[in-house]
Design a protein around this motif. Structure first.
Motif, short mmCIF file in Angstrom:
data_model
loop_
_atom_site.label_atom_id
_atom_site.label_comp_id
_atom_site.label_asym_id
_atom_site.label_seq_id
_atom_site.Cartn_x
_atom_site.Cartn_y
_atom_site.Cartn_z
N TYR A 58 0.83 -1.20 0.00
CA TYR A 58 0.00 0.00 0.00
C TYR A 58 0.87 1.25 0.00
O TYR A 58 2.00 1.25 0.46
N THR A 75 -4.35 0.37 -1.80
CA THR A 75 -3.82 -0.95 -1.45
C THR A 75 -3.99 -1.89 -2.64
O THR A 75 -5.04 -1.86 -3.29
N ARG A 90 -3.59 -8.21 6.76
CA ARG A 90 -3.62 -8.67 8.16
C ARG A 90 -4.98 -8.41 8.76
O ARG A 90 -5.59 -9.27 9.38
N TYR A 102 -13.66 2.30 1.71
CA TYR A 102 -12.91 1.61 0.68
C TYR A 102 -13.64 1.75 -0.65
O TYR A 102 -14.83 1.40 -0.71
#
Ligand code: PA5
Ligand code: MN
Length: 190
Positions: A58, A75, A90, A102
């Motif tokens: 990212y 990302t 993660r 997002y």
């Protein structure tokens, strides 16, 4: 001081998804991430062959980590699997009650979210979709496709990232591929 930060335009190439200037970038390789996958043996096996593939990376435009600022970036999760589990981030909780957005740019994937009280949601993340992560929801993104999954994110700069809970137990669900079919199943380690 918030006001000491000067306004500027960040160029964002909608074909290559390169952001200029970006102020911070990170590549996360399987070796950094191995204990987050369910199949530890599969992860160890890939690494023992001398391979340490990039799982995701990212780039972000970093602002002061104080109230009032926003942090945003892009990302990219590469396509791949560790055992049956797809490549993924993660995942984390924000330390503060802070939301995140997002925007799917390319590829096919999903957004797995859960609260500390045990509520879980699983949503598709693809181009033209905007995922809203409400305050209090832990979040992880997963590439369920065969191409790169690319998405734009933005969150309050003072959110803070808490990885400990996820590192310990993972998420309540894991996302796997079995006989070519994407399945969301209970995480046996949770
Ligand atoms: O804040 C976010 O949710 C994103 O910017 C993520 O940090 C990014 O996608 C990488 O994921 P993680 O921080 O879980 O490694
Ligand atoms: Mn986040």
């Amino acid at each position: 001081m918030t006001s000491n930060f000067k306004p500027e335009i960040v160029k964002f190439d909608l074909k290559t998804y390169v952001m200029q200037p970006f102020k911070m970038g990170r590549q996360v390789k399987l070796g950094d991430l191995k204990e987050y996958f369910n199949d530890l043996e599969a992860a160890a096996q890939i690494l023992s062959k001398g391979k340490n593939p990039i799982v995701y990376e990212y780039y972000q435009y970093t602002t002061p980590e104080i109230e009032g600022h926003l942090t945003f970036g892009v990302t990219t999760i590469y396509p791949g699997n560790v055992g049956k589990e797809y490549y993924m981030t993660r995942g984390h909780y924000h330390k503060k009650d802070a939301a995140e957005i997002y925007l799917g740019l390319s590829g096919k994937g999903s957004l797995l979210m859960q609260t500390k009280e045990g509520e879980v949601t699983y949503l598709d993340l693809k181009p033209s979709s905007i995922g809203y992560v409400p305050p209090g929801w832990g979040h992880r993104t997963i590439n369920t496709g065969i191409e790169k999954l690319v998405f734009y994110f933005v969150y309050p700069s003072d959110s803070g990232h808490d990885y400990e809970l996820v590192k310990e137990k993972g998420f309540a669900k894991i996302v796997i591929e079995e006989n070519g079919v994407t399945k969301v199943i209970d995480n046996p380690r949770f």
